[in-house]
Enzyme design. Structure first.
Site, PDB file in Angstrom:
ATOM      1  N   PRO A   1      80.131  29.921  18.090  1.00  0.00           N
ATOM      2  CA  PRO A   1      79.829  28.538  18.347  1.00  0.00           C
ATOM      3  C   PRO A   1      81.034  27.638  18.153  1.00  0.00           C
ATOM      4  O   PRO A   1      81.615  27.610  17.074  1.00  0.00           O
ATOM      5  CB  PRO A   1      78.784  28.232  17.306  1.00  0.00           C
ATOM      6  CG  PRO A   1      78.247  29.531  16.865  1.00  0.00           C
ATOM      7  CD  PRO A   1      79.253  30.546  17.175  1.00  0.00           C
ATOM      8  N   GLU A   2      81.374  26.934  19.155  1.00  0.00           N
ATOM      9  CA  GLU A   2      82.266  25.797  18.977  1.00  0.00           C
ATOM     10  C   GLU A   2      81.363  24.575  18.911  1.00  0.00           C
ATOM     11  O   GLU A   2      80.136  24.705  18.900  1.00  0.00           O
ATOM     12  CB  GLU A   2      83.250  25.695  20.152  1.00  0.00           C
ATOM     13  CG  GLU A   2      84.233  26.861  20.168  1.00  0.00           C
ATOM     14  CD  GLU A   2      85.585  26.476  20.739  1.00  0.00           C
ATOM     15  OE1 GLU A   2      85.942  25.287  20.681  1.00  0.00           O
ATOM     16  OE2 GLU A   2      86.274  27.372  21.249  1.00  0.00           O
TER      17      GLU A   2
ATOM     18  N   ARG B   1      78.584  38.968  11.812  1.00  0.00           N
ATOM     19  CA  ARG B   1      79.839  39.047  11.074  1.00  0.00           C
ATOM     20  C   ARG B   1      79.779  38.362   9.709  1.00  0.00           C
ATOM     21  O   ARG B   1      80.703  38.488   8.921  1.00  0.00           O
ATOM     22  CB  ARG B   1      80.975  38.450  11.913  1.00  0.00           C
ATOM     23  CG  ARG B   1      81.289  39.334  13.110  1.00  0.00           C
ATOM     24  CD  ARG B   1      82.322  38.726  14.011  1.00  0.00           C
ATOM     25  NE  ARG B   1      83.664  38.810  13.453  1.00  0.00           N
ATOM     26  CZ  ARG B   1      84.743  38.341  14.066  1.00  0.00           C
ATOM     27  NH1 ARG B   1      84.619  37.764  15.242  1.00  0.00           N
ATOM     28  NH2 ARG B   1      85.912  38.439  13.518  1.00  0.00           N
TER      29      ARG B   1
ATOM     30  N   ARG C   1     105.779  16.703  13.431  1.00  0.00           N
ATOM     31  CA  ARG C   1     105.214  18.050  13.310  1.00  0.00           C
ATOM     32  C   ARG C   1     105.748  18.982  14.383  1.00  0.00           C
ATOM     33  O   ARG C   1     105.777  18.656  15.551  1.00  0.00           O
ATOM     34  CB  ARG C   1     103.692  17.974  13.298  1.00  0.00           C
ATOM     35  CG  ARG C   1     103.259  17.233  12.037  1.00  0.00           C
ATOM     36  CD  ARG C   1     101.786  17.126  11.868  1.00  0.00           C
ATOM     37  NE  ARG C   1     101.110  18.400  11.768  1.00  0.00           N
ATOM     38  CZ  ARG C   1      99.893  18.529  11.243  1.00  0.00           C
ATOM     39  NH1 ARG C   1      99.270  17.468  10.745  1.00  0.00           N
ATOM     40  NH2 ARG C   1      99.314  19.688  11.206  1.00  0.00           N
TER      41      ARG C   1
END
Length: 271
Positions: free
Chosen positions: A2-3, A110, A152
């Site tokens: 799931p995102e 999992r 960054r």
DNA sequence: CCCAAGACCTGGCGGC
DNA sequence: TGCCGCCAGGTCTTGG
């Protein structure tokens, strides 16, 4: 797993069947999730009403009077409404028996997901602290990305997937949004202009909104709260399409790895 | 502060 | 058919 669109789809799917319901019984078949399901949780929630179900980032929040259940689906988790006589499957670790007679089952091969609890109805849990804005909310835009990215050196794809920058952009949609915005995933985050970040923020919103409209991607056996698959997978332009033709220019899409995650892009359409 | 890598865990797939 | 290595949606933790 799931995102964000999958979690949102799950949230919308189960809310009508769980909000206003009393929890008759919580049964935990296996406490060994990413963190152990808290001891005594069964007694703690027994007889409590589910007032509301919400999403924050990829967390599902189940508001009870004075406390909140915090679920995460990890990589392979799903929540599904079942009838009580439906036999339990392998990896159905938790079930919430509702007064309606329906049962909400948490399935997670999992076991990277979690079920935790905290007092109160705000966001008073360490996992919810330090999260960036919701990508579909009012506090997210290209300026946020531009400001946080200064200095960054990490690849923009890794930066975009950093939950302290913006939540809910996982590997699939990071790939898709960068393609849509025409930005190479390996470009250092600090070396992208404000203007291009405006485009990227827009792409993130559009991609996520479209995926939610279509009920989330179907990955392996993702199912929404009713157990139905999503339909967004057919719409993916780059994810899972390494070596295949770019939908823009027809060149072969390049597959590589960034931050140990599979990354796909078009070296001509993305700069 | 920033970044890279490791950790958690099971199942499915391709290759031999 | 069987076994082995590799890969998968996330994200916390550790170490430099």
């Amino acid at each position: 797993m799931p995102e964000l669109p999958e979690v949102e789809t799950t949230c919308r799917g189960i809310a009508p069947h769980t909000e206003g319901q009393r929890i008759q019984r919580l049964v935990v078949h296996d406490r060994r999730l990413r963190w152990p399901v808290p001891a005594g949780l069964e007694e703690r929630v027994k007889g409590q009403d589910i007032l509301r179900v919400e999403r924050r980032a990829k967390y599902l929040l189940m508001r009870l009077p004075g406390q909140t259940l915090l679920w995460h689906l990890g990589m392979s988790g799903s929540l599904r409404l079942c009838s009580p006589d439906e036999p339990r499957r392998t990896h159905d670790h938790v079930e919430l028996q509702l007064a309606s007679g329906q049962v909400l089952r948490y399935h997670d091969p999992r076991r990277f997901g979690c079920l935790l609890v905290f007092d109160g109805e705000d966001l008073a849990h360490p996992l919810l602290e330090g999260l960036g804005p919701e990508p579909l909310g009012p506090d997210f835009d290209g300026d946020v990305l531009f400001r946080l990215s200064r200095g960054r050196k990490a690849p923009v794809k890794v930066f975009l997937m950093d939950a302290s920058v913006v939540v809910g952009v996982g590997n699939i949609y990071a790939n898709e949004a960068l393609f849509r915005a025409g930005i190479r995933p390996d470009r250092p985050a600090g070396r992208i202009s404000r203007e291009r970040y405006l485009g990227l923020a827009l792409a993130v919103r559009e991609i996520l909104a479209a995926a939610i409209r279509q009920g989330g991607s179907t990955l392996r056996d993702f199912v929404n709260g009713q157990g139905e698959p999503g339909y967004f997978q057919q719409t993916l332009a780059v994810y899972g399409r390494g070596g295949q033709a770019c939908t823009g220019c027809g060149a072969a899409l390049v597959e590589s790895r960034l931050g140990q995650r599979s990354t796909v892009y078009c070296k001509y359409c993305q700069r």
